[in-house]
Enzyme design. Structure first.
Site: not given
Length: 604
Positions: A317, A353
């Site tokens: 990720e 994020c």
């Protein structure tokens, strides 16, 4: 006549409703409402008596005896290999942490592996008990957990509550309630030729898995992989960032404490911190069966290359350039949406994020949106007791200022912020002024590079069409999260939700796909693979496919027919027989299948 009868019946029914003594039954409304609400609450919170959590205690991290502000807060200092820890909001010295060596990493993996052999034999009920006690600890000690996170990462207490406690509690609760269902053996269909077989997929532990996590949420990012890994039956080694390693020992003890409370080996869970040059020893270690990496794209290239040496699968990720798309049909709801945009952009000083990195607005709402956001952004105050906390370091400040300056030089309007901030009370803290940049165009670097800071950028779509909006939303080489705002019945909304290139889409909301434990991950430059949800749990398992005889008790088993037994006596006859088998199993029409059956019988 039928129509007239129906009308008469409807009129009669209406009269009966009007005559019904509803007021005589009003007293039942509140008891019924309480019963329904109570039932819902009971459903979501009920636990069996024997599954009640066990409370336990964990020592808090030791704070320095004296308050000392560093002249130059940085993790690396000359004269020692230890990692210097400090509060990014104030520059306060917190202590030193000794980094792990290759030998230390070997020991951590070996200890986790030894504990995992026994842990793999535990039942889901036993694992749930551990997670339930862990959840109880988090709820009982959330203030202390948030205070530690605030000191280690510079975020406000409110941001820590939302980004550390709430999402961790949700992950724990979801795993407790739904984890077993995800990992229970699942039945799979068979086919005509194999109709005497039954098929299942079993989800078995991999062994010891590892996670390399980022610094923006030190508690949640460490505990999240632990929850999924141990529920799947694995041991786990979490490498934390050197930027926020002061809190890691305390947070690891929270997870280990739940194991100890239920009589399990705490060595199942390991955390390490090391300098970058040592990390490759972990990422290529043959004792690791799976890697989860959360971080930047350049570092991921190194991690993936290192993992490839031992053929370790990786879930990556890598952040995003998440777009919040505001359609014309969202105009009546702009006041609510503005609140969401503010939280989505500036929480944790923009170090998220799945934070909102770009706002793509349709022409009909663009000007009003800008006029509503400008005073809100300008009013934001910096400080742990204010609105926006500190950034974890000043390493990105020059880059962020350069991106803003480049955008302004190319025609963007800077309405607020755009530069680093010297806090009057904490001059050694790392603050960046909340920034609002409008009239941003897709050719600007700031529209394509992840900022990971408190910067709000707004792009105007050339038209209100889905194609023009999607061209802007999908322009960067990222695809982690996104959000779309508009009327639910708006066809443009449906088209944008379908067409946006991202791993998750929140409709008329922000990042809720993460808060409800849907599979999480991205596409393109945002990485590959998924963690969280059913897919995340199963990804930490060996998927073992098992095919068994359905009617073994009747002696029905596979036997090799004479035409194809070795040695094959007649290739021509064998060919016709096997062609018949294929036709019986896969021919389209009944007539073709019957013809294939005849071929089989003729060539037996």
């Amino acid at each position: 006549m039928a129509v007239e009868d129906l009308v008469a019946w409807a009129d009669k029914f209406s009269d009966l409703l009007r005559e019904f003594p509803l007021k005589d039954f009003v007293f039942l409304f509140y008891p019924l409402l309480c019963a329904v609400v109570g039932g819902i609450v009971l459903y979501f919170t009920h636990t069996d008596y024997w599954d009640k959590p066990k409370r336990y205690t964990v020592p808090a991290p030791k704070k320095p005896d004296e308050f000392k502000v560093l002249d130059n807060p940085t993790v690396k200092v000359s004269g020692t290999t230890a990692i210097q820890c400090y509060n990014p909001a104030t520059g306060q010295f917190l202590g030193f942490v000794n980094p792990s060596t290759p030998a230390g990493i070997d020991r951590a993996i070996a200890q986790a592996a030894a504990a995992q052999e026994k842990w793999a034999q535990t039942t889901f009920t036993e694992r749930r008990k551990v997670l339930r006690s862990m959840l109880q600890y988090v709820l009982d000690n959330q203030e202390q957990i948030c205070q530690v996170s605030s000191m280690d990462s510079g975020k406000t207490m409110v941001d820590a509550q939302l980004g550390e406690i709430m999402v961790t509690a949700e992950k724990l609760q979801w795993t407790i309630k739904h984890g077993e269902k995800a990992l229970r053996p699942s039945q799979r269909p068979t086919n005509l030729l194999m109709s005497y077989k039954k098929n299942t997929v079993h989800y078995e532990p991999l062994g010891v898995v590892a996670a390399l996590v980022s610094w923006n949420y030190p508690f949640h990012n460490l505990i999240g992989p632990i929850i999924s890994s141990i529920f799947a039956g694995n041991g786990v080694v979490v490498k934390v960032s050197e930027q926020t390693c002061w809190s890691a020992a305390y947070y690891t003890s929270i997870a280990r404490g739940a194991l100890v409370a239920h009589g399990h080996d705490p060595q199942l869970i390991q955390s390490v911190v090391c300098w970058p040059q040592t990390a490759g020893h972990l990422t290529s270690h043959p004792g690791i069966s799976h890697l989860t990496f959360i971080g930047s794209r350049p570092v991921c290239h190194q991690v993936a290359a290192s993992a490839a040496k031992s053929l370790i699968p990786v879930v990556a990720e890598l952040g995003g350039k998440d777009a919040a798309v505001i359609l014309d049909s969202a105009a009546p709801d702009l006041h609510r949406i503005v609140d969401i945009l503010m939280r989505g952009t500036f929480q944790a000083s923009g170090q998220n994020c799945i934070g909102i990195e770009r706002i793509v607005a349709a022409p009909g709402v663009y000007d009003e949106l800008v006029s509503m956001l400008e005073p809100r952004v300008k009013a934001l105050r910096l400080g742990l007791d204010k609105d926006v906390g500190a950034m974890v370091s000043d390493a990105s400040f020059t880059r962020l200022e350069g991106l803003v300056d480049d955008a302004v030089m190319k025609g963007a309007r800077l309405l607020a912020g755009g530069k680093r901030y010297i806090h009057p009370d904490h001059p050694k803290g790392f603050y960046f002024t909340p920034t609002l940049l409008v009239d941003v165009t897709p050719d600007m670097a700031i529209a394509n590079e992840e900022c990971f800071g408190p910067i709000m950028t707004i792009l105007r779509s050339p038209s209100s069409s889905a194609s023009d909006i999607l061209a802007l939303a999908n322009a960067p080489d990222f695809g982690l999260g996104s959000s779309v705002y508009g009327r639910d019945s708006d066809p443009v909304l449906k088209a944008v939700v379908r067409g946006i290139r991202a791993g998750g889409v929140a409709v008329n909301d922000f990042a809720v796909y993460y808060a409800v434990q849907l599979p999480f991950g991205g596409v393109g430059g945002s990485g590959y693979g998924r963690f969280a949800g059913e897919e995340g749990l199963r990804g930490l398992c060996n998927l073992k496919s098992i095919c068994e005889d359905r009617f073994a008790w009747l002696g029905v088993r596979t036997a090799i027919p004479p035409p194809v037994r070795y040695p094959v006596k007649d290739q021509g006859r064998g060919w016709k027989f096997t062609s018949g088998v294929v036709g019986l199993g896969y021919a389209i029409t009944i007539r073709e299948k019957l013809g294939a059956l005849v071929d089989i019988l003729r060539n037996m």
